[in-house]
Design an enzyme around this catalytic site. Structure first.
Site, PDB file in Angstrom:
ATOM      1  N   HIS A  61      35.356  24.823  32.550  1.00 12.81           N
ATOM      2  CA  HIS A  61      35.828  23.900  33.587  1.00 12.81           C
ATOM      3  C   HIS A  61      34.642  23.529  34.474  1.00 12.81           C
ATOM      4  O   HIS A  61      33.750  24.361  34.713  1.00 12.81           O
ATOM      5  CB  HIS A  61      36.937  24.579  34.402  1.00 12.81           C
ATOM      6  CG  HIS A  61      37.606  23.631  35.360  1.00 12.81           C
ATOM      7  ND1 HIS A  61      37.034  23.284  36.560  1.00 12.81           N
ATOM      8  CD2 HIS A  61      38.767  22.941  35.276  1.00 12.81           C
ATOM      9  CE1 HIS A  61      37.831  22.417  37.185  1.00 12.81           C
ATOM     10  NE2 HIS A  61      38.881  22.191  36.424  1.00 12.81           N
ATOM     11  N   GLU A 104      37.193  15.852  31.218  1.00  6.99           N
ATOM     12  CA  GLU A 104      37.451  15.772  32.655  1.00  6.99           C
ATOM     13  C   GLU A 104      36.217  15.224  33.358  1.00  6.99           C
ATOM     14  O   GLU A 104      35.269  15.984  33.635  1.00  6.99           O
ATOM     15  CB  GLU A 104      37.757  17.157  33.213  1.00  6.99           C
ATOM     16  CG  GLU A 104      39.010  17.779  32.660  1.00  6.99           C
ATOM     17  CD  GLU A 104      39.599  18.786  33.646  1.00  6.99           C
ATOM     18  OE1 GLU A 104      40.736  18.585  34.052  1.00  6.99           O
ATOM     19  OE2 GLU A 104      38.912  19.743  34.020  1.00  6.99           O
TER      20      GLU A 104
HETATM   21  P1  PGA Z   1      43.176  17.617  39.416  1.00  4.52           P
HETATM   22  O1  PGA Z   1      42.380  18.842  38.766  1.00  4.52           O
HETATM   23  O2  PGA Z   1      44.306  17.281  38.492  1.00  4.52           O
HETATM   24  O3  PGA Z   1      43.633  18.152  40.745  1.00  4.52           O
HETATM   25  O4  PGA Z   1      42.208  16.507  39.552  1.00  4.52           O
HETATM   26  C1  PGA Z   1      42.039  18.854  37.420  1.00  4.52           C
HETATM   27  C2  PGA Z   1      41.369  20.134  37.094  1.00  4.52           C
HETATM   28  O5  PGA Z   1      41.038  20.926  38.005  1.00  4.52           O
HETATM   29  O6  PGA Z   1      41.142  20.418  35.916  1.00  4.52           O
END
Ligand code: PGA
Length: 245
Positions: free
Chosen positions: A84, A156
């Site tokens: 992450h 992401e």
């Molecule tokens: P969020 O977080 O949906 O609050 O943008 C995504 C994540 O932490 O993977």
């Protein structure tokens, strides 16, 4: 790093009862280590997967403060989030360490959910593809397609996490298509078609529909909105609808 035991239990209970026995799509809850056991007791009678947010690559030994993939399996996990952006940015995780973590997670027959994504700076410098390709190659090179058959990739963009700024469906699709293409290059066409690539970064009930309409977006990794059962369940329902149309 959200929620103690009672809040974790309450959230898992609400999610479980709202989606009943079969969610119609795969649902995983990636909970803090301290709440794994409590949440396991709730979700084990459902189709919901239990997941952890990180794992160390060694099986056991003098690694104070770390938790191994084998301990996570023992705790009832089926999946583990790896790389992450907060782990990469705040805790110095590198592509090399993620490669070892992917190996450890696969060794325990757990599902690795590998997060990749570019920062705002990299995005503005038009380096997103280069960064994502490097992250994929760094964590996955040397494995065979068969070894990685359970792999899930979560794209992401760091600039979209917790900021309320989602990538547009077009932007996300463009990167997902690129990731699929790179997976095909590394592991073959079949592998790339079968591998789930999910999107994360400010996913909400009011944008999931448009994201899921894109051909290469196979699901979502939800942060903030997964902490409220109602919004998370609405997102799950949209995903289910998109999968079954
Ligand atoms: P969020 O977080 O949906 O609050 O943008 C995504 C994540 O932490 O993977």
């Amino acid at each position: 790093m959200n929620f103690g035991l009672s809040e974790s239990r309450a959230l898992a209970e609400k999610i479980k009862s709202s989606i009943q026995k079969d969610a119609g799509c795969d649902v995983a809850l990636f909970v803090p280590f301290t709440a794994l056991s409590a949440v396991k007791d709730i979700v084990s009678s459902s189709s919901i997967w239990l997941g952890a947010q990180n794992a160390f690559w060694e099986k056991s030994g003098a690694f104070t403060g770390e938790v191994s993939a084998s301990q996570l399996r023992d705790a009832g996990c089926q999946a583990v989030l790896l790389g992450h952006s907060e782990r990469r940015r705040l805790f110095g995780e590198t592509d090399d360490s993620l490669h070892k973590k992917v190996a450890a997670v696969l060794d325990e027959a757990l599902i690795p959910v590998l997060c990749v994504g570019e920062t705002l700076e990299e995005h503005q410098a038009q380096k997103a593809r280069e960064v994502v390709e490097r992250q994929l190659a760094g964590a996955l090179s040397g494995f065979s397609a068969a070894q990685l058959s359970s792999l899930i990739i979560a794209y992401e963009p760091v600039w979209a996490i917790g900021t309320g700024k989602t990538a547009s469906p077009d932007q996300a699709q463009d990167m997902h298509d690129f990731i699929r293409d790179r997976l095909a290059g590394f592991f073959g066409h079949d592998f790339s078609q079968k591998t789930r690539i999910i999107y994360g970064g400010s996913v909400k009930a009011d944008n999931i529909d448009a994201l899921m309409a894109e051909p290469d977006i196979d699901g979502a990794l939800v942060g903030g909105d997964s902490l409220k059962a109602e919004s998370f369940v609405r997102i799950i329902n949209f995903v289910r609808k998109a999968i079954h149309v």
